[in-house]
Every structure is written in structure tokens, then in C-alpha cells.
Design a protein around this motif. Structure first.
Motif, PDB file in Angstrom:
ATOM      1  N   GLN A 142     -33.270   1.020  26.874  1.00 18.16           N
ATOM      2  CA  GLN A 142     -34.467   1.672  27.409  1.00 18.16           C
ATOM      3  C   GLN A 142     -34.248   2.290  28.801  1.00 18.16           C
ATOM      4  O   GLN A 142     -35.014   3.154  29.219  1.00 18.16           O
ATOM      5  N   GLU A 143     -33.196   1.849  29.493  1.00 21.63           N
ATOM      6  CA  GLU A 143     -32.982   2.329  30.865  1.00 21.63           C
ATOM      7  C   GLU A 143     -32.727   3.831  30.951  1.00 21.63           C
ATOM      8  O   GLU A 143     -32.955   4.430  31.997  1.00 21.63           O
ATOM      9  N   ILE A 144     -32.230   4.414  29.865  1.00 21.58           N
ATOM     10  CA  ILE A 144     -31.905   5.847  29.942  1.00 21.58           C
ATOM     11  C   ILE A 144     -33.135   6.729  29.701  1.00 21.58           C
ATOM     12  O   ILE A 144     -33.049   7.948  29.794  1.00 21.58           O
ATOM     13  N   PHE A 145     -34.268   6.092  29.408  1.00 17.88           N
ATOM     14  CA  PHE A 145     -35.491   6.875  29.152  1.00 17.88           C
ATOM     15  C   PHE A 145     -36.448   6.802  30.346  1.00 17.88           C
ATOM     16  O   PHE A 145     -36.392   5.870  31.144  1.00 17.88           O
ATOM     17  N   GLY A 146     -37.325   7.797  30.428  1.00 18.22           N
ATOM     18  CA  GLY A 146     -38.335   7.823  31.479  1.00 18.22           C
ATOM     19  C   GLY A 146     -39.327   6.681  31.317  1.00 18.22           C
ATOM     20  O   GLY A 146     -39.503   6.144  30.220  1.00 18.22           O
ATOM     21  N   ASP A 159     -42.412   6.934  31.464  1.00 13.23           N
ATOM     22  CA  ASP A 159     -43.656   7.399  30.851  1.00 13.23           C
ATOM     23  C   ASP A 159     -43.608   7.413  29.324  1.00 13.23           C
ATOM     24  O   ASP A 159     -44.573   7.789  28.675  1.00 13.23           O
ATOM     25  N   ASN A 160     -42.492   7.004  28.749  1.00 13.23           N
ATOM     26  CA  ASN A 160     -42.427   6.950  27.286  1.00 13.23           C
ATOM     27  C   ASN A 160     -43.263   5.794  26.757  1.00 13.23           C
ATOM     28  O   ASN A 160     -43.308   4.722  27.345  1.00 13.23           O
ATOM     29  N   ASP A 217     -43.167   7.553  21.452  1.00 18.31           N
ATOM     30  CA  ASP A 217     -41.956   8.233  21.895  1.00 18.31           C
ATOM     31  C   ASP A 217     -40.724   7.487  21.394  1.00 18.31           C
ATOM     32  O   ASP A 217     -39.854   8.052  20.753  1.00 18.31           O
ATOM     33  N   LEU A 218     -40.675   6.212  21.689  1.00 20.32           N
ATOM     34  CA  LEU A 218     -39.530   5.392  21.272  1.00 20.32           C
ATOM     35  C   LEU A 218     -40.001   4.407  20.205  1.00 20.32           C
ATOM     36  O   LEU A 218     -40.969   3.679  20.425  1.00 20.32           O
ATOM     37  N   GLY A 266     -40.388  14.533  17.430  1.00 22.44           N
ATOM     38  CA  GLY A 266     -39.550  14.464  18.631  1.00 22.44           C
ATOM     39  C   GLY A 266     -39.397  13.056  19.174  1.00 22.44           C
ATOM     40  O   GLY A 266     -39.006  12.860  20.322  1.00 22.44           O
ATOM     41  N   SER A 267     -39.691  12.052  18.369  1.00 27.09           N
ATOM     42  CA  SER A 267     -39.508  10.660  18.803  1.00 27.09           C
ATOM     43  C   SER A 267     -38.034  10.259  18.692  1.00 27.09           C
ATOM     44  O   SER A 267     -37.224  10.978  18.106  1.00 27.09           O
ATOM     45  N   VAL A 268     -37.692   9.124  19.270  1.00 27.81           N
ATOM     46  CA  VAL A 268     -36.356   8.550  19.099  1.00 27.81           C
ATOM     47  C   VAL A 268     -36.507   7.184  18.443  1.00 27.81           C
ATOM     48  O   VAL A 268     -37.335   6.369  18.883  1.00 27.81           O
ATOM     49  N   ARG A 325     -32.939  15.065  23.995  1.00 21.77           N
ATOM     50  CA  ARG A 325     -34.366  15.015  24.285  1.00 21.77           C
ATOM     51  C   ARG A 325     -34.554  15.452  25.727  1.00 21.77           C
ATOM     52  O   ARG A 325     -33.707  15.145  26.579  1.00 21.77           O
ATOM     53  N   ASP A 326     -35.665  16.139  25.980  1.00 23.87           N
ATOM     54  CA  ASP A 326     -35.982  16.493  27.364  1.00 23.87           C
ATOM     55  C   ASP A 326     -34.863  17.352  27.956  1.00 23.87           C
ATOM     56  O   ASP A 326     -34.613  17.326  29.163  1.00 23.87           O
ATOM     57  N   VAL A 348     -31.695  16.947  27.606  1.00 26.94           N
ATOM     58  CA  VAL A 348     -30.525  16.167  28.026  1.00 26.94           C
ATOM     59  C   VAL A 348     -29.938  15.448  26.807  1.00 26.94           C
ATOM     60  O   VAL A 348     -30.683  14.903  25.994  1.00 26.94           O
ATOM     61  N   MET A 384     -44.070  13.172  24.009  1.00 27.78           N
ATOM     62  CA  MET A 384     -42.679  13.654  24.039  1.00 27.78           C
ATOM     63  C   MET A 384     -41.773  12.668  24.788  1.00 27.78           C
ATOM     64  O   MET A 384     -42.147  12.159  25.834  1.00 27.78           O
ATOM     65  N   VAL A 385     -40.610  12.480  24.241  1.00 28.75           N
ATOM     66  CA  VAL A 385     -39.642  11.597  24.888  1.00 28.75           C
ATOM     67  C   VAL A 385     -39.150  12.234  26.177  1.00 28.75           C
ATOM     68  O   VAL A 385     -38.779  13.403  26.196  1.00 28.75           O
ATOM     69  N   THR A 386     -39.172  11.472  27.254  1.00 35.48           N
ATOM     70  CA  THR A 386     -38.538  11.944  28.481  1.00 35.48           C
ATOM     71  C   THR A 386     -37.341  11.046  28.773  1.00 35.48           C
ATOM     72  O   THR A 386     -37.332   9.875  28.385  1.00 35.48           O
ATOM     73  N   VAL A 387     -36.352  11.612  29.435  1.00 33.10           N
ATOM     74  CA  VAL A 387     -35.207  10.789  29.830  1.00 33.10           C
ATOM     75  C   VAL A 387     -35.459  10.263  31.243  1.00 33.10           C
ATOM     76  O   VAL A 387     -36.399  10.686  31.915  1.00 33.10           O
ATOM     77  N   ASN A 388     -34.633   9.348  31.660  1.00 36.88           N
ATOM     78  CA  ASN A 388     -34.690   8.837  33.024  1.00 36.88           C
ATOM     79  C   ASN A 388     -34.079   9.893  33.949  1.00 36.88           C
ATOM     80  O   ASN A 388     -32.861  10.027  34.039  1.00 36.88           O
ATOM     81  N   HIS A 389     -34.956  10.640  34.591  1.00 33.62           N
ATOM     82  CA  HIS A 389     -34.492  11.777  35.403  1.00 33.62           C
ATOM     83  C   HIS A 389     -33.675  11.354  36.615  1.00 33.62           C
ATOM     84  O   HIS A 389     -32.958  12.171  37.200  1.00 33.62           O
ATOM     85  N   TYR A 413     -31.132   9.616  36.559  1.00 35.53           N
ATOM     86  CA  TYR A 413     -29.722   9.764  36.202  1.00 35.53           C
ATOM     87  C   TYR A 413     -29.193  11.146  36.590  1.00 35.53           C
ATOM     88  O   TYR A 413     -28.022  11.298  36.897  1.00 35.53           O
ATOM     89  N   LEU A 414     -30.096  12.130  36.529  1.00 39.08           N
ATOM     90  CA  LEU A 414     -29.654  13.505  36.772  1.00 39.08           C
ATOM     91  C   LEU A 414     -29.386  13.770  38.250  1.00 39.08           C
ATOM     92  O   LEU A 414     -28.812  14.785  38.618  1.00 39.08           O
ATOM     93  N   LYS A 472     -31.802 -10.052  29.115  1.00 37.79           N
ATOM     94  CA  LYS A 472     -30.946  -8.885  28.904  1.00 37.79           C
ATOM     95  C   LYS A 472     -29.470  -9.237  28.775  1.00 37.79           C
ATOM     96  O   LYS A 472     -28.614  -8.353  28.793  1.00 37.79           O
TER      97      LYS A 472
END
Lengths: 404, 404
Positions: free
Chosen positions: A116-120, A122-123, A179-180, A210-212, A270-271, A273, B1-6, B8-9, B286
Motif C-alpha cells: 500500500q505504500e506506493i499508493f496515495g 486518498d485511495n 481504488d484498491l 481503473g482500480s488495482v 496508474r496516475d 506512473v 481513481m487510483v493515485t500513486v504515492n506522489h 516517490y516522484l 508488517k
């Protein structure tokens, strides 16, 4: 001033299996003569297969010789293991997955918590209910959920998809598009399986919206029926919507060895990226590779000897599953699971709550199981038994339950 | 919509050692005849000590027998290892640390990346500059920093504490009081050490200001001077302000075995919450424990045979450090480090940038080192060599540099 991560404080009490462990420990201390049999936590009991032991000894010897010593492993896994996985788990099943789309890790629990860390933040996530607690708890810790609602027994801002007897323990498409989407098949805890056409519907749903899908296939080795997919990549279009988590814990008894992997196809964007790059970055920054000797042990899982020995081991556990299923059914319990999964899911008798039945079983029969409510609100009134005990203990446990 | 963890960018390019690896691979492919010697990445070259190999074989055999098989390890580590650590690394040094304050993990890289997760996103971090990249990158990924500032070559909203020749490579108290202070001593990358009175000042500073020190002591085994502390808990008051990270990678050659631990004293309370409980929750949710066989290998590090063998191994590397230090000094380089640490830090000649010197050394002498600028803006114009090569390669490398 230092602040803590307040999201942690939303979590009610401790992790399910820690709680069980403490209860069992207390019971054993109070009743030292009791012969307690655990069919609770999904831990294996059979020793590592000879082919794996041999690979471990051989690689330990390599580590003791400067000429063959191995230091830091490649972040994402040794090529020999990634290739063996790609061939055996994917290409041989007709799945289009390449070695460099496989990320070797120290186990599926870590991966399912870390992904989950790689997603925003707000998902919005969707999970089955009941569900393996790690998916939700790690999203709580990250701040992707609301508060814990005591009345409902779950978290705000999470889409729970009830899996109950009435829908055959399979999730239905939720009203709100998530989203996820976390899916685990064969399922922990219900032991239910999904057919390929049913899973294809989820893949189509995710691609359309567009979900994962985060697909946990930790129990695929226990599949015995033809129409049940071993990987989500058996479905058309999964490369563009699904991440798959896999474990060596249950197919090869690696619960105390620690090895798993995650597949992130390069087509998954997604997004704007590609998620493959993000996960590679996460893996390379917060992890330093699985041990060399453990990766060699993983390789041995795919050798002809390893495969034959592990087929036998899985068969051993599945005959336990059959015994539990049939024993409980003959004793009048409502039972499911156990055919494509090492878990048996039963309805508690006499309207007992899951924890009441846990205490009852521990005290009256000295058997440890897992309360269904520990997996979510819709697990209340259910109970999980695992097939991972020894045959002797399993048969003894069934006799005890029958005699209650 | 899926967003990524921005967040990272925000990270510029890939992780330092991945970049080096790619450059070296490309050079070797273009120059297959070149005998490239790596004194770059801090990876060890000596095989595991016999006592460790023996412990590994023994525990592998245990895993092959149902009577002695070990499944899931306790989340926080086996009691045998936690006790051995508490006794040898702490109590024997007069540090008041109990076994249940020690959390066993798969390595210090994971821990140093994960530890920030238990803190709020509003904490401001302070790091030395130059610094091990994982501290900053994982805070970037979590969203605790601002954007990357290309001109300055570092991130907004991070307190960088320059460690330069003018302050003896030791950080000074920053103008703004930080919440989380990352300190690593003996230091990576500069090889510098801190004395006990100097470290006591940091402990007092943290206690006075309510900050938390995250103290990375991965290189403590290389300390040769009396007044240099092996643990931050040698300082008075550290139990209420410091978390310590430790590794088996450098004292026992476990870079490819993967084992480390983190100490979170129970007295460490911030924001009304004890951090020990938070880290236990993180660890239990985790992570699923370090492998049994690896924890047994860790235990062997503390056996009389293990201690003797590893003292010799550390001595081997430290004689390399001495050779590098003296060789470079005699060749006219400005050098530091190498006395209490396996790293030698040198000023690049002729005002070359760090990466220019990297390319120069790779092309002209076929030697791989690590550009100082990869560790931060104040590492520019510096270069790191490690003592972890073989003696033969190390002496050969020094000859080549002298002859440049």
C-alpha cells in the motif's frame, strides 16, 4: 515537538494472533497438564522437505568459503530464483509474466503490508469481510482509513465486501467503486475458492474502472479443482490491473524460513506512473534482499525432487482438511472450505460468538482455533480451523469435537 | 481513481548503489579484460566464520526434523537471541537494556527505513550531511519532506547538519530544533567517530528539547579507541530519548544473511505514547520474524568461538583500513576515517567532483569507490573507500592509486 503516528492509535487492541497466543499461554500456565492442540494460527508442522534441506546445507557451505561467499543479494532477488518462479509459476501455466516482473521478498506478510505504500493516501480500499487483518491494519497505520467504529466492529472509509453463507463466501461488486481491491483466493480465512470465470469478472471490473487488484495467492498450492485459477494472470487483461502476492510458507513450509514474492507487471500504470518502478524503488530503499541461502532453498522448491516432495506434503495437509471437514459435518456443524484451501470455516453452534466458541473449545476440548470475528464483522459467528496440524493431532482434535 | 504515492516522484534518480552498480556493469561489459576492484559498496568479502557456519548447519538439520522444526518465529525475535544481545551488547557494557526492549529484524537497512513510520508526518528530521541515503529517502517517501531542490542538491524541509573537514566531520546543533535526529557513529560515509562526552551532549540536547535520536551503531565493532561509545545507552539519559539500530552485517559478515535489531527502551515516551508499543505493533503487523536459522546464526556471534573468530575478521578489515589510509596519505591525499570505522573518506584531487573522480578511478585504475556527493551536498568533492575488500585487492588498489 515529536508527534507519533496517530493512525496507530485507531487500531483496537493487538494483532489477532498475538491475542490468541497470549490467551493460549495463559491457559497452558493455568492448566499445565492439558494437552492443547492448535489448529489455530496457520502455521505448518511438517519439517522442510529433503530437497530443501539439501539446498540449505549446500548454500551454507558456500557461505563458509571465500570463493563462493555471497554478500548483499540483488535488491529484487537473485536471477536464478526469479527465473525459476517465472517459468514454473507463470509460463508453465500460460501466464505472460517475465522474471524481471517478480520481486523476491522475506514473505507475503511483509509484501501485503508494504504494497500500500506506493499508493496515495486518498485511495479507497475494498476488502472482503472476513479478511486477513494485515491488509486493513496496514492501511489504517498509513492513514488511508477513518476511525474504528466500535458498533460496526470495523473502520470508517473502508469498503467491506461481506462474504457470507448467502453469497457462497464470494464478494460482490460493491456499490461504490474502490481504488484498491484486496482479494485472496483460495481464501483465508473462509477456505473458499473462486473460479476462473468469476475472477475474470473482477479483472474486467478493475480494468473498466481503473482500480488495482492486490491478489493474494498464498494458498494456490492447495487448489484441487480444475476451474480454480492458480494465478490472477490466468485471466485476460490482468497484466494491466493486478498485483499478485505469493508465499513459500504454505506450499513449502517456509513459515520459519521467510520467502515470498510479488508480481508487478510492467503494463500496470496508474496516475501516469508505472507501478513496477515504484515498487522497485520501495524494495530497493527499504529492504536489502532475502538471504542467499533462503533464495537457494526457494529454488529447490522447483526442482523435480522438491516438487515431488512438496506435492506429498500438501497432500498430507489436505487429507487433514478432508478429515476436519467430514468430521465436523458428521457432527452436525455447518462447514465450508477445505477443498481448495487448508482452512475449514464453520458456523459456531448455539449462536455462540466466535470468541465464546474459542474459549469453549479451548476449555472443553483443549483445541485452539481462530475466532471468525477476528477477521472482520462478518466473520462473527464463524470459526476457522487449519489443516496444518499433524495428522495425529488433527484426528484427535476431531474426535474431541465430536465428543463435546 | 487510483493515485500513486506522489512523494516517490520527488526522489531524483535511483538509489546511489544501484547507480554505481549500473555504471560498473556497463564498464565491465565494454572492457571485459579489465580487472575491476571494488572498494565501493560496503559489502564484506570474508566468508562466514566457522562458528556461524556450524550453527547454520545445526539449525538447518533441526528444520528437517518434525520434532525440532520451527515455524513462525515470535514477531519480535527468539528469546535466545534477544537475551544474548541484551547481555553481550548492553549489560556487559554497563547499559541498562532488557531483552524485551530488543526487536530482531532482517537487517538495519529495513529498520532504518521503517522506523520513521511510527512518527507523525509533521515531524521535522535532521540528518548529517553527508549521510546514508536511506534515512532521508524513506522520509521523502513517507511525505515528511518538501521537494528536491536541484540547486542545493537536497530536500526542502529537512535540517541538514554539515559534516565537513572544518568541524572534524561532526554535526553541530542546528539553529532550528529538530524532532527526529538521525545520527550514525562510527559514521557512514565519513568513517568519523564521536566520543562519549560529545555524544552525551546530543543526548542532553534531545532530552532538553523533547527530540528523539535515531542512533545507527552498525559499525560499532570497528571501534578501536577507548573514549568512543559502542552504544548510545552508554550515555546517561539515553533511555528517554534514543532508539538504537544495530546490524550483524559488518561485525559478522551477514550482508547476505540478513539480521539486525532495533532497541526501543520502554522509557521512551513522546506525544503521550510509548514508542516501544508502537514499534511492536509495526513489527507485528508488517513483518513476520527473521528466519530461525538466521537467528541461530546470530546467537553464534556471541559464543566464545564466534567472538574470537569475528574479532579476527574485524581485525582483517581494519588492517585494510590502515593500509588504505596510510597509502593514500603517503600519496598526498587528504584522508580521514579508518580508525574506528571501515570507511576511509578522502578529498578528491584537483577539484574534481565526486562523480568525476568516480569515473576517473574506474577508467584509469579500474577501482570502484563511492562518490561523496551520493551521500549529500556536503559530500561533494569527497570520496569513500571501504576496507571490506580482500587484503590482496586492497593492497593492489592502493598501488594503482599511488601510481596514477
Amino acid at each position: 515537538m515529536v508527534t507519533v503516528n496517530h493512525n496507530y492509535l485507531k487500531l483496537p487492541g493487538s494483532y489477532l494472533f498475538s491475542t490468541i497466543g497470549k490467551k493460549v499461554k495463559a491457559y497452558k500456565e493455568a492448566n499445565p497438564q492439558a494437552n492443547v492442540i492448535s489448529l489455530g494460527i496457520g502455521d505448518v508442522t511438517q519439517p522442510l522437505a529433503p530437497a530443501i534441506i539439501e539446498a540449505l546445507h549446500k548454500s551454507v557451505d558456500e557461505m563458509g568459503d571465500a570463493a563462493t561467499f555471497h554478500g548483499y543479494a540483488p535488491d529484487l532477488g537473485y536471477e536464478f530464483l526469479r527465473s525459476a518462479i517465472a517459468k514454473n509459476d507463470y509460463k508453465d501455466r500460460g501466464c505472460d509474466i517475465e522474471a524481471d516482473e517478480i520481486f523476491v521478498s522475506d514473505g507475503a506478510k511483509s509484501d501485503s503490508g508494504n504494497i500500500q505504500e506506493i499508493f496515495g493516501l486518498d485511495n479507497k480500499i475494498a476488502v472482503c469481510d472476513p479478511v486477513y487483518p494485515v491488509y486493513v491494519d496496514t492501511n489504517v497505520m498509513a492513514g488511508r482509513t477513518g476511525e474504528y467504529n466500535k458498533e460496526r466492529g470495523n473502520f470508517d472509509n473502508v469498503i467491506y465486501m461481506p462474504c457470507t453463507a448467502s453469497n457462497g463466501f464470494l464478494p460482490e461488486f460493491p456499490e461504490e467503486v474502490p481504488d484498491l481491491i484486496y482479494l485472496c483466493f483460495p481464501n483465508n480465512p473462509t477456505g473458499g475458492a473462486i473460479t476462473k470465470p468469476q475472477l475474470q469478472e473482477w479483472v474486467d471490473y478493475a480494468n473498466k474502472n481503473g482500480s488495482v487488484i492486490i491478489y493474494d495467492a498464498a494458498y494456490e498450492a492447495y487448489i484441487s479443482e480444475e476451474d480454480v485459477p492458480h494465478s490472477i494472470y490466468e485471466c485476460e487483461g490482468a497484466r494491466s490491473c493486478a498485483i499478485e502476492l505469493r508465499s513459500f510458507s504454505k506450499n513449502a513450509g517456509f513459515t520459519g524460513v521467510r520467502l515470498g514474492f510479488t508480481v508487478v507487471p510492467k503494463d500496470l500504470v496508474r496516475d501516469g506512473v508505472d507501478l513496477h518502478s515504484l515498487w522497485a524503488r520501495r524494495h530497493g530503499t527499504k529492504f536489502n534482499g532475502a538471504p542467499y541461502i533462503v533464495q537457494r532453498a526457494g529454488e529447490a522448491v522447483y526442482s523435480p525432487e522438491g516438487k515431488a516432495q512438496l506435492k506429498e506434503q500438501v497432500g498430507y495437509y489436505m487429507s487433514n482438511a478432508k478429515a476436519i471437514y467430514e468430521g465436523l459435518a458428521s457432527a452436525g456443524y455447518s462447514v465450508s472450505g477445505g477443498v481448495n484451501a487448508p482452512y475449514i470455516w464453520l458456523k459456531t453452534p448455539d449462536k455462540m460468538t466466535s470468541w465464546e466458541f474459542f474459549d469453549y473449545l479451548l476449555e472443553k476440548a483443549n483445541i485452539v482455533g481462530t475466532p471468525g470475528s477476528g477477521f472482520g464483522a462478518h466473520g462473527e459467528g464463524f470459526f476457522r480451523l487449519t489443516a496444518f496440524g499433524t495428522q495425529e493431532n488433527t484426528l484427535e482434535a476431531i474426535e474431541r469435537i465430536k465428543n463435546l
